[in-house]
Design a protein around this motif. Structure first.
Motif, mmCIF file in Angstrom:
data_model
loop_
_atom_site.group_PDB
_atom_site.id
_atom_site.type_symbol
_atom_site.label_atom_id
_atom_site.label_comp_id
_atom_site.label_asym_id
_atom_site.label_seq_id
_atom_site.Cartn_x
_atom_site.Cartn_y
_atom_site.Cartn_z
ATOM 1 N N GLU A 36 25.177 -125.573 6.481
ATOM 2 C CA GLU A 36 26.152 -125.392 7.550
ATOM 3 C C GLU A 36 25.613 -125.842 8.910
ATOM 4 O OE1 GLU A 36 29.356 -124.442 7.532
ATOM 5 O OE2 GLU A 36 29.301 -124.433 5.332
ATOM 6 N N ARG B 224 25.161 -127.792 12.170
ATOM 7 C CA ARG B 224 26.085 -128.594 12.965
ATOM 8 C C ARG B 224 25.390 -129.899 13.364
ATOM 9 N NH1 ARG B 224 28.428 -124.710 11.174
ATOM 10 N NH2 ARG B 224 29.807 -123.290 12.319
ATOM 11 N N ASP C 20 27.197 -132.456 14.734
ATOM 12 C CA ASP C 20 28.160 -133.143 15.595
ATOM 13 C C ASP C 20 27.905 -132.918 17.081
ATOM 14 O OD1 ASP C 20 28.797 -130.486 15.789
ATOM 15 O OD2 ASP C 20 30.912 -130.704 15.231
ATOM 16 N N SER D 146 27.711 -129.988 18.561
ATOM 17 C CA SER D 146 28.395 -128.798 19.061
ATOM 18 C C SER D 146 27.446 -127.631 19.277
ATOM 19 C CB SER D 146 29.508 -128.373 18.098
ATOM 20 O OG SER D 146 28.986 -128.073 16.816
ATOM 21 N N LYS D 147 26.287 -127.637 18.596
ATOM 22 C CA LYS D 147 25.273 -126.597 18.787
ATOM 23 C C LYS D 147 23.963 -127.095 18.201
ATOM 24 C CE LYS D 147 25.130 -122.892 16.365
ATOM 25 N NZ LYS D 147 25.424 -121.579 15.753
ATOM 26 N N VAL E 110 20.765 -127.787 15.914
ATOM 27 C CA VAL E 110 20.713 -127.933 14.461
ATOM 28 C C VAL E 110 19.895 -126.802 13.843
ATOM 29 C CG1 VAL E 110 19.969 -129.433 12.573
ATOM 30 C CG2 VAL E 110 20.958 -130.431 14.657
ATOM 31 N N ASP F 182 25.414 -120.230 10.766
ATOM 32 C CA ASP F 182 25.065 -121.589 10.362
ATOM 33 C C ASP F 182 23.897 -121.632 9.378
ATOM 34 O OD1 ASP F 182 23.108 -120.802 12.133
ATOM 35 O OD2 ASP F 182 23.130 -122.648 13.323
#
Length: 298
Positions: free
Chosen positions: A47, A49, A51, A53-54, A56, A249
């Protein structure tokens, strides 16, 4: 092609072995995959991110200019998010600097920060990250230059290693080192000849002799050797069941069995960099080899 520059990432491939490759996300300059002869060496959450957005969850995120959250409300890093902004900023790909072994560089300065981060930390700095993919090792070198007023900072290579089973894993050569246990909130001298893992683990080992090679061992087989230059400290972390369940995540939730963070850095105190000065540090992760005992075992 040894270096492939894509819109969101850069892929390095060993010219002699296409199954040895490295993937670096431009967001955070985060290494998200390192395959050696086809075998993945780093853990990446399903999970995570990717992209922008937050930060890794997994791979090798970069921690700068603060480790954790600043406790002193008057310090210049007090308004920064946990672990700073290097892992949550998009770095500039500076290109390939060497063909053999294949080497690339990434850069980060105030011009790459969000307006919010640039306001929160208004210093003139330049970070240069140099990444080298070798046949049997991975080298990450960081240079921090001060172009303006004095500032203080921490640095950490927040490396997530992929394992078969954490309960079969040992970390070697941290015996007799001062450590701060972040779960017990106390400092003591580590007395375990080798560290094993059977519950949540979160310790910061400080001022380790640079000649010591920190090793990650699985059932008597050396998986990783951590060589350090300018990185006297090391964070060792596994969230175990309860904490991994609480992280959105972190997936799958049972994956704490297959990962371990062993993170060379400079975090026991802050580095002060004066105008015109530069600080350089490096870690090399070497695969395999023999077990080394670099401590007095009583």
């Amino acid at each position: 092609m040894p270096v492939e520059d894509l819109p969101s990432k850069v892929i390095l491939t060993d010219p002699l072995d296409p199954n040895t490759n490295l993937t670096i996300l431009k967001y955070g300059a985060t290494i998200i995959s390192w395959k050696n002869h086809g075998q993945e060496q780093l853990w990446l959450s399903e999970e995570a991110r990717l992209d922008g957005s937050k930060p890794v969850r997994g791979g090798i995120p970069l921690v700068f200019p603060i480790f954790g959250k600043q406790k002193d409300p008057k310090h210049p890093t007090a308004s920064l998010p946990q672990h700073g902004f290097a892992r949550s900023s998009t770095w500039e790909f500076l290109g390939q600097t060497m063909e053999s072994p294949v080497t690339v560089q990434f850069g980060l300065g105030p011009e790459h920060l969000s307006k919010e981060m640039a306001t929160a930390w208004p210093f003139d700095f330049t970070l240069i990250l140099t990444i080298t993919l070798k046949e049997n090792s991975l080298v990450t070198n960081i240079s921090v230059a001060n172009e303006g007023a004095p500032f203080e900072f921490n640095w950490l290579f927040h490396t997530y290693y992929r394992l078969n089973d954490i309960t079969d894993t040992l970390v070697n050569n941290l015996v007799d080192q001062t450590c701060y246990d972040q779960l017990l909130t106390t400092s003591y001298i580590e007395k375990a000849p080798a560290i094993s893992f059977h519950e949540e683990f979160d310790r910061v080992y400080s001022q380790i002799n640079p000649a010591r090679t920190i090793q990650i061992i699985d059932k008597g087989k050396v998986l990783f050797n951590l060589h350090r230059d300018g990185l006297p400290d090391c964070v060792v972390w596994n969230p175990w069941a309860k904490k991994s369940a609480a992280m959105a995540d972190f997936m799958p939730k049972s994956a704490f069995h297959q990962m371990l963070c062993v993170e060379p850095g400079y975090v026991h105190s802050m580095i002060t960099l004066m105008p015109g000065e530069k600080w350089v540090a490096e870690q090399e992760i070497e695969l395999g080899g023999e077990i080394k005992i670099q401590a007095n075992i009583y």
